[in-house]
Design a protein around this motif. Structure first.
Motif, PDB file in Angstrom:
ATOM      1  N   VAL A   1      41.287  57.943  68.149  1.00 24.49           N
ATOM      2  CA  VAL A   1      42.619  58.199  67.542  1.00 24.49           C
ATOM      3  C   VAL A   1      42.579  59.556  66.480  1.00 24.49           C
ATOM      4  O   VAL A   1      41.846  59.627  65.749  1.00 24.49           O
ATOM      5  CB  VAL A   1      42.822  56.883  66.576  1.00 24.49           C
ATOM      6  CG1 VAL A   1      44.487  57.122  65.988  1.00 24.49           C
ATOM      7  CG2 VAL A   1      43.018  55.769  67.522  1.00 24.49           C
TER       8      VAL A   1
ATOM      9  N   SER B   1      43.493  62.533  63.935  1.00 22.09           N
ATOM     10  CA  SER B   1      43.494  62.627  62.657  1.00 22.09           C
ATOM     11  C   SER B   1      43.509  63.898  62.043  1.00 22.09           C
ATOM     12  O   SER B   1      42.535  64.696  62.572  1.00 22.09           O
ATOM     13  CB  SER B   1      42.840  61.493  61.852  1.00 22.09           C
ATOM     14  OG  SER B   1      41.623  61.821  61.740  1.00 22.09           O
TER      15      SER B   1
ATOM     16  N   THR C   1      42.351  57.843  59.621  1.00 19.12           N
ATOM     17  CA  THR C   1      43.699  57.094  59.983  1.00 19.12           C
ATOM     18  C   THR C   1      43.956  56.113  58.626  1.00 19.12           C
ATOM     19  O   THR C   1      44.787  55.223  58.800  1.00 19.12           O
ATOM     20  CB  THR C   1      43.546  56.226  61.208  1.00 19.12           C
ATOM     21  OG1 THR C   1      42.382  55.583  61.387  1.00 19.12           O
ATOM     22  CG2 THR C   1      43.464  57.461  62.380  1.00 19.12           C
TER      23      THR C   1
ATOM     24  N   ARG D   1      50.101  49.775  67.874  1.00 17.29           N
ATOM     25  CA  ARG D   1      50.638  51.322  68.465  1.00 17.29           C
ATOM     26  C   ARG D   1      49.398  51.960  69.051  1.00 17.29           C
ATOM     27  O   ARG D   1      49.717  52.526  70.324  1.00 17.29           O
ATOM     28  CB  ARG D   1      51.180  52.162  67.277  1.00 17.29           C
ATOM     29  CG  ARG D   1      52.593  51.711  66.903  1.00 17.29           C
ATOM     30  CD  ARG D   1      53.439  52.956  65.964  1.00 17.29           C
ATOM     31  NE  ARG D   1      52.276  53.271  65.029  1.00 17.29           N
ATOM     32  CZ  ARG D   1      52.419  52.720  63.632  1.00 17.29           C
ATOM     33  NH1 ARG D   1      53.496  51.852  63.555  1.00 17.29           N
ATOM     34  NH2 ARG D   1      52.110  53.308  62.772  1.00 17.29           N
ATOM     35  N   CYS D   2      48.210  51.877  68.379  1.00 18.35           N
ATOM     36  CA  CYS D   2      47.139  52.389  68.914  1.00 18.35           C
ATOM     37  C   CYS D   2      46.910  51.843  70.295  1.00 18.35           C
ATOM     38  O   CYS D   2      46.329  52.445  71.276  1.00 18.35           O
ATOM     39  CB  CYS D   2      46.097  52.368  67.918  1.00 18.35           C
ATOM     40  SG  CYS D   2      46.137  53.429  66.508  1.00 18.35           S
ATOM     41  N   GLN D   3      46.776  50.361  70.376  1.00 18.90           N
ATOM     42  CA  GLN D   3      46.528  49.567  71.696  1.00 18.90           C
ATOM     43  C   GLN D   3      47.495  50.323  72.862  1.00 18.90           C
ATOM     44  O   GLN D   3      46.999  50.451  73.851  1.00 18.90           O
ATOM     45  CB  GLN D   3      46.501  48.359  71.469  1.00 18.90           C
ATOM     46  CG  GLN D   3      46.082  47.552  72.627  1.00 18.90           C
ATOM     47  CD  GLN D   3      46.474  46.073  72.635  1.00 18.90           C
ATOM     48  OE1 GLN D   3      47.205  45.612  71.849  1.00 18.90           O
ATOM     49  NE2 GLN D   3      45.942  45.324  73.623  1.00 18.90           N
TER      50      GLN D   3
ATOM     51  N   GLN E   1      48.761  53.002  73.001  1.00 18.52           N
ATOM     52  CA  GLN E   1      48.517  54.370  73.478  1.00 18.52           C
ATOM     53  C   GLN E   1      47.254  54.672  73.952  1.00 18.52           C
ATOM     54  O   GLN E   1      47.157  55.475  75.032  1.00 18.52           O
ATOM     55  CB  GLN E   1      48.855  55.201  72.137  1.00 18.52           C
ATOM     56  CG  GLN E   1      48.741  56.880  72.750  1.00 18.52           C
ATOM     57  CD  GLN E   1      48.982  57.673  71.350  1.00 18.52           C
ATOM     58  OE1 GLN E   1      49.589  56.997  70.415  1.00 18.52           O
ATOM     59  NE2 GLN E   1      49.101  58.954  71.408  1.00 18.52           N
ATOM     60  N   TYR E   2      46.188  53.852  73.442  1.00 20.03           N
ATOM     61  CA  TYR E   2      44.818  54.422  73.798  1.00 20.03           C
ATOM     62  C   TYR E   2      44.136  53.074  74.808  1.00 20.03           C
ATOM     63  O   TYR E   2      42.997  53.434  75.123  1.00 20.03           O
ATOM     64  CB  TYR E   2      44.049  54.607  72.516  1.00 20.03           C
ATOM     65  CG  TYR E   2      44.616  55.790  71.802  1.00 20.03           C
ATOM     66  CD1 TYR E   2      44.362  56.884  72.227  1.00 20.03           C
ATOM     67  CD2 TYR E   2      45.137  55.452  70.625  1.00 20.03           C
ATOM     68  CE1 TYR E   2      44.959  58.114  71.382  1.00 20.03           C
ATOM     69  CE2 TYR E   2      45.621  56.622  70.015  1.00 20.03           C
ATOM     70  CZ  TYR E   2      45.906  57.890  70.535  1.00 20.03           C
ATOM     71  OH  TYR E   2      46.412  58.680  69.616  1.00 20.03           O
TER      72      TYR E   2
ATOM     73  N   PHE F   1      39.288  51.735  71.481  1.00 15.84           N
ATOM     74  CA  PHE F   1      39.475  53.111  70.927  1.00 15.84           C
ATOM     75  C   PHE F   1      38.504  53.063  69.613  1.00 15.84           C
ATOM     76  O   PHE F   1      38.241  52.015  69.017  1.00 15.84           O
ATOM     77  CB  PHE F   1      41.055  53.332  70.602  1.00 15.84           C
ATOM     78  CG  PHE F   1      41.646  52.252  69.559  1.00 15.84           C
ATOM     79  CD1 PHE F   1      41.702  52.341  68.386  1.00 15.84           C
ATOM     80  CD2 PHE F   1      42.191  51.270  70.324  1.00 15.84           C
ATOM     81  CE1 PHE F   1      42.399  51.265  67.595  1.00 15.84           C
ATOM     82  CE2 PHE F   1      43.170  50.573  69.744  1.00 15.84           C
ATOM     83  CZ  PHE F   1      43.098  50.332  68.199  1.00 15.84           C
TER      84      PHE F   1
ATOM     85  N   MET G   1      38.363  55.021  65.540  1.00 21.43           N
ATOM     86  CA  MET G   1      39.166  55.735  64.602  1.00 21.43           C
ATOM     87  C   MET G   1      38.280  55.808  63.280  1.00 21.43           C
ATOM     88  O   MET G   1      37.211  55.169  63.186  1.00 21.43           O
ATOM     89  CB  MET G   1      40.405  54.832  64.324  1.00 21.43           C
ATOM     90  CG  MET G   1      40.154  53.592  63.676  1.00 21.43           C
ATOM     91  SD  MET G   1      41.929  52.955  63.370  1.00 21.43           S
ATOM     92  CE  MET G   1      41.138  51.064  62.806  1.00 21.43           C
TER      93      MET G   1
END
Length: 485
Positions: A32, A34, A41, A55-57, A59-60, A64, A66
């Protein structure tokens, strides 16, 4: 060019490079992006952990990486990888840092994480294994039920009242459970202080600014009373089922009084907070779904009338095995569904050695010193596992084969009580409390939620940051006894 302009340009360039590298790299799992060194993040995560992870899940994907305030974190979202976290032993994935963070947030005492965890693993957890086992709870259930009934029964004399739903449901439970677990010597007048402290726990845990003084005073009062409780010369039945064991264990191991008080306060918070949160959400969900409310209430009324005759006889003779009987199938399912929807627990472990796990055939490597975070909400809201995952389907878990001593969630991704070798030590107590409260209140009272002006009571207003269970802004109800109960 001014210094401010240079700074802005640098941030933009850094963001562009970060975004480019994260999209162009073929490494797995993806990172992710940053723009803030060390913080990574963290600010976005703390502002709303659940939404940020979702949101991260999206998108990625299900795995993932971070950066969170200097910590390199690998996030996993699938049921199989989350199960791997719970299956790992403490020498592979350690939990000492998360225990220390919770301990500091509750008690204000910041010791070495290994020292705090040593007390937890050597003294507290073995005591819970023995004293909160399913067999032990079989003998304690009726005692809790009678203490709870004695408190709640006085409310049946009122014609009707407008009350806070949370306090109405949980204050008698707080008293009853503490009385049986910690005895008559334990301070029984600290519910308000507990609530004041609990209201600030999310801010304390995440380290965000808040007005701390009222909760600090409440914590000091609680610690003082707990210290007095632990200071008695003798240990007797007046110290309760758990309290007497804790006292003996602390004294046998020469645990300093202040340290013991901090640990007992932390344990008290952990014992009550999630149970109270799920209790509140259970009633909110039932009130918002009248068909579910009526079905569960009818099941309770029928079970009491046909198997026990009346409520008093039931309360005097109930045990854990009775609460697990098929005649409380819908109640059990509604509780588990409430936990699935509202349990946003985030298990975090630190890698004590290099650790590998599989996600859909791909290998995920967690290096020593990194952290792994299980996004339980992602597994609980998976549409393929739970059709209509966003809905409260009160009988979702009511159609499987009944097996005594087993929850009807087996074979499904359900992690509210954790899993594997890390199953929640208090799961039997929690289910006992939740069922007793539901049976008692649904059998005795009618409820009408109160609308505050133009603001509807459902869905309830919640805070953006949560710690285990979404925090609800206060909901009031009009309550009156049922004439036919």
């Amino acid at each position: 060019m001014s210094l401010l302009a240079v700074g802005v340009v640098a941030i933009v360039v850094a963001f562009a490079l970060s975004s480019f590298s994260s999209k162009g790299a073929a490494s797995f799992p993806p990172r992710v992006p940053s723009v803030m060194p060390w913080f990574g993040t963290a600010l976005r995560f703390v502002a709303g952990p659940d939404e940020f992870l979702a949101r991260c899940q999206q998108q990625y994907g299900n795995v993932f990486r971070m950066l969170l305030a200097g910590r390199k974190v690998v996030v996993v979202c699938s049921a199989s990888t989350i199960s791997s976290i719970y299956a790992a032993d403490e020498n592979t994935l350690g939990a000492h840092e998360i225990h220390n963070t919770v301990h500091y947030a509750v008690s204000g005492s910041k010791g070495k994480s290994t020292d705090v965890y040593s007390v937890v693993t050597r003294l507290i957890l073995p005591t819970l294994d023995q004293r909160l086992s399913r067999r032990a709870m079989g003998d304690l259930t009726a005692q809790i039920a009678l203490a709870l009934y004695a408190k709640v029964k006085t409310c049946t004399q009122m014609k009707n009242a407008r009350v806070s739903l949370l306090k109405f449901l949980t204050e008698p439970l707080y008293y009853a459970t503490n009385l049986i677990m910690f005895g008559s010597r334990y301070p029984q007048n600290i519910y308000e202080d507990f609530h004041i402290l609990d209201e600030t726990m999310t801010e304390r845990f995440y380290g965000v600014p808040f007005w701390f003084w009222p909760s600090e005073k409440a914590r000091r009062r609680m610690l003082g009373q707990i210290s007095d409780y632990l200071s008695t010369k003798d240990i007797s039945e007046e110290d309760g089922w758990l309290g007497s064991a804790f006292k003996k264990s602390f004294r046998d191991n020469n645990t300093a009084l202040r340290e013991a008080s901090n640990h007992l306060l932390t344990f008290q918070w952990g014992m009550h907070t999630n149970t109270f949160g799920i209790t509140l959400w259970l009633f909110l969900c039932l009130l918002a779904h009248p068909d579910a409310f009526l079905a569960v209430r009818n099941e309770i009324d029928k079970a009491i009338k046909e198997n026990f005759g009346d409520l008093e006889f039931f309360m005097a003779n109930v045990n854990l095995q009775i609460l697990e009987k098929p005649y409380f199938t819908l109640l059990t399912s509604a509780i588990l569904e409430t936990m699935r929807l509202n349990g946003v627990f985030i298990p975090v472990r630190s890698a004590e050695t290099d650790f590998q796990l599989k996600d859909q055939g791909r290998t995920v490597t967690v290096r020593k010193g990194e952290y792994i975070l299980g996004n339980i909400q992602a597994a609980h809201m998976n549409e393929s596992s739970y059709p209509d995952h966003h809905k409260f389907v009160f009988d979702r878990f009511a159609h499987g084969e009944h097996r005594e001593g087993r929850l009807p969630t087996e074979g499904q991704p359900w992690f509210t009580f954790a899993a594997g070798r890390h199953l929640c030590k208090g799961r039997h107590l929690a289910m006992c409390e939740l069922k007793l409260v539901a049976i008692l209140y649904l059998h005795l009272f009618d409820f009408t939620p109160v609308t505050n002006g133009s603001s509807p009571w459902w869905p309830p207003r919640t805070t953006s940051r949560n710690l285990g269970i979404p925090r609800v802004k206060e909901v009031f109800i009009d309550v009156h006894p049922r004439h036919d109960a």
